[in-house]
Scaffold this active site. Structure first.
Site, short mmCIF file in Angstrom:
data_model
loop_
_atom_site.label_atom_id
_atom_site.label_comp_id
_atom_site.label_asym_id
_atom_site.label_seq_id
_atom_site.Cartn_x
_atom_site.Cartn_y
_atom_site.Cartn_z
N SER A 44 -9.68 2.58 3.01
CA SER A 44 -8.69 3.09 2.05
C SER A 44 -7.83 2.10 1.12
O SER A 44 -6.90 2.64 0.40
CB SER A 44 -8.09 4.00 2.81
N LYS B 262 0.92 -1.22 0.09
CA LYS B 262 0.33 0.04 0.19
C LYS B 262 0.78 1.23 0.07
O LYS B 262 1.86 1.26 0.88
CB LYS B 262 -0.93 0.02 1.34
N SER C 195 -9.82 0.21 7.33
CA SER C 195 -9.43 0.04 6.04
C SER C 195 -8.90 -1.18 5.57
O SER C 195 -8.23 -1.28 4.33
CB SER C 195 -8.34 1.47 5.86
#
EC number: 6.3.5.7
Length: 496
Positions: free
Chosen positions: A150, A75, A174
């Site tokens: 996210s 990420k 998330s």
């Protein structure tokens, strides 16, 4: 090759059925062919193949780490030396970190090969991956739908088999919500279990890194490498290292029946997680999963988490307050976006931040600044912290009568791209079942357990499993038992 688990891929490497370089090339080709999903924001084949060559050398010399040669995507909230580290923001669009985040460094030390950086909501603020400066990510199961956020780029990458595993972060859901929306497995460990050093901060008392992969067994392998004390992170917890795979495939209780491996397990079902607002198709999938657990020997126990409905206002006071402080460092002076034209220093600050931050980040900075301001701190921030403690106490009361808590990871399946962009409050409400877990600092995970109905028949549903502090190994055991009895986690989107 891309249908294999991490364990199967490592076995293939050990048997010389493929090399780490060949494996990396295979995934790089898949990433290139799936650019329309927008799951990745930065790929550098040269860097990836250099790491793969080093892994092959280590494997040949017998010096390989436990995850040597296995590919992973990171990420883009974790800083990485060599790859850009943007946090999904124009503010950091060209930022190159001089060091690796601890999570990245530990996985690299275990021998993993970085495939690239995945798309995300800007500074991890969002539930749909539509808040990225690099455009929205599409859900591989239904490209008209969001992949969650996210960590939406990570969930989409794993679901589309562009990577066998990915890192994510979870501040209010998330990891768990995008894992649910994309039909993958993801775990948020106990707060402090995984180092935040080198993780671009959103809300420091909530942020926690964790793995996303196809299965609980794969997540356990990844957590073995990711977790552990880090003196460079003041919130890192000093605990002995654990083997998170140690309970996998074993009975819950000593001497348990192989046909009922979870006999003795008490599953708490909060009434608040099954009330109004839960979509019928999600409820049906969760109910079916719970029946599977009963068939495996578990007992369902009613529990209550009475402050669940307060988790949204509490979170959206605390998280923006911390974000407004953390993001004050982005001023156009030392690093990040700087406005091209400005009158003076103050004007440079103003224009750099106005141009560099997106609308959702600006909204949360404004809210956070307001609740921390003189005259409102006691009324909002202090009150929110008091309720946060009560939420944590409610969980401890519930755990007196159960071993794990289960419920939906999200009240609905993934929604259409653009469906909630004009109403941020509706987006916030989608996190109702995950926020309280984060506020309490507890570990939680999402496991694929079915699909929606009707028009949503291609959109996955995730079962949330919540454990008490430091119970990750037991949670992974519970999830793994379900995955041994079902095949939701190995199903793939059409065309994969």
């Amino acid at each position: 090759m891309h249908a294999k688990s991490l364990t199967e891929l490592r076995a293939a490497l050990d048997a010389k059925e493929c090399s780490a370089v060949e494996l990396a090339q295979h995934y790089l080709k898949r990433i290139d062919a799936a650019r329309d999903l927008n799951a990745f924001v930065h790929v550098d084949a040269e860097l990836t193949l250099a790491q793969a060559k080093a892994a092959d050398a280590a494997l040949a010399n017998g010096e390989a780490g436990p995850l040597a040669g296995l590919p992973i995507a990171h990420k883009d909230v974790f800083v990485t030396r060599g790859w850009r580290s943007t946090a999904g923001s124009k503010m950091l669009a060209n930022y190159a970190s001089p060091f690796d985040a601890t999570v990245v460094a530990r996985l690299s030390a275990a021998g993993m090969v970085t495939l690239g950086k995945t798309n995300m909501d800007e500074f991890a603020m969002g539930s749909s991956n539509e808040n990225s400066a690099f455009g929205p990510v599409k859900n591989p199961w239904d490209t008209s739908a969001v992949p969650g956020g996210s960590s939406g780029g990570s969930s989409a990458a794993v679901a589309a088999r562009l990577a066998p595993a990915a890192t994510g972060t979870d501040t209010g859901g998330s990891i768990r919500q995008p894992a649910s929306f994309a039909g993958v497995t993801g775990i948020k460990p106990t707060y402090g279990r995984v180092s935040r050093y080198g993780m671009i901060a959103f809300a420091s008392s909530l942020d926690q890194g964790g793995p996303m992969a196809r299965s609980a067994a794969d997540c356990a392998l990844l957590l073995n490498a990711m977790a552990g004390f880090d003196e460079r992170d003041s919130t890192s917890l000093e605990r002995a290292d654990e083997d998170y795979t140690r309970h996998l495939g074993k009975a819950w209780a000593a001497g348990g029946d192989a046909g009922k491996p979870l006999a003795g397990l008490r599953i708490g079902l909060p009434a608040e997680y099954f009330g109004a607002g839960l979509a019928d198709d999600v409820r049906a999938a969760i109910d079916a999963a719970l029946k599977t657990y009963e068939a495996l020997g578990a007992t369902l126990v009613p529990v209550s988490l009475p402050k669940t409905e307060l988790s949204i206002p509490v979170y959206y006071v605390i998280a923006p307050a911390e974000a407004s402080s953390n993001l004050s460092r982005f001023d156009g002076v030392r690093y990040g976006h700087r406005a091209a034209e400005y009158r003076d220093l103050l004007d440079m600050y103003k224009k750099s931040r106005a141009e560099g931050f997106g609308p959702e980040v600006k909204r949360r900075i404004l809210v956070g600044t307001y609740v921390l301001s003189h005259g409102y701190y006691d009324a909002y921030y202090l009150q929110a912290q008091k309720i946060r403690r009560i939420i944590a106490q409610d969980f401890q009361e519930a755990f007196k009568s159960c071993d794990v808590i289960m419920g939906p990871a999200s009240p609905t399946v993934a929604w259409d791209i653009g469906a909630k962009g004009d109403d941020p409050v509706q987006m916030y409400l989608a996190d109702i079942y995950t926020l309280s877990v984060s506020l309490a600092g507890l570990p939680g995970m999402s496991v694929p357990c079915g699909f929606g109905a009707g028009a949503n028949a291609k959109r996955p549903v995730g079962l949330q499993i919540i454990g008490n502090y430091f119970d990750e190994a037991r949670m992974l055991q519970v999830a793994d038992a379900f995955q041994r009895a079902t095949d939701w986690h190995v199903q793939e989107p059409a065309g994969v």
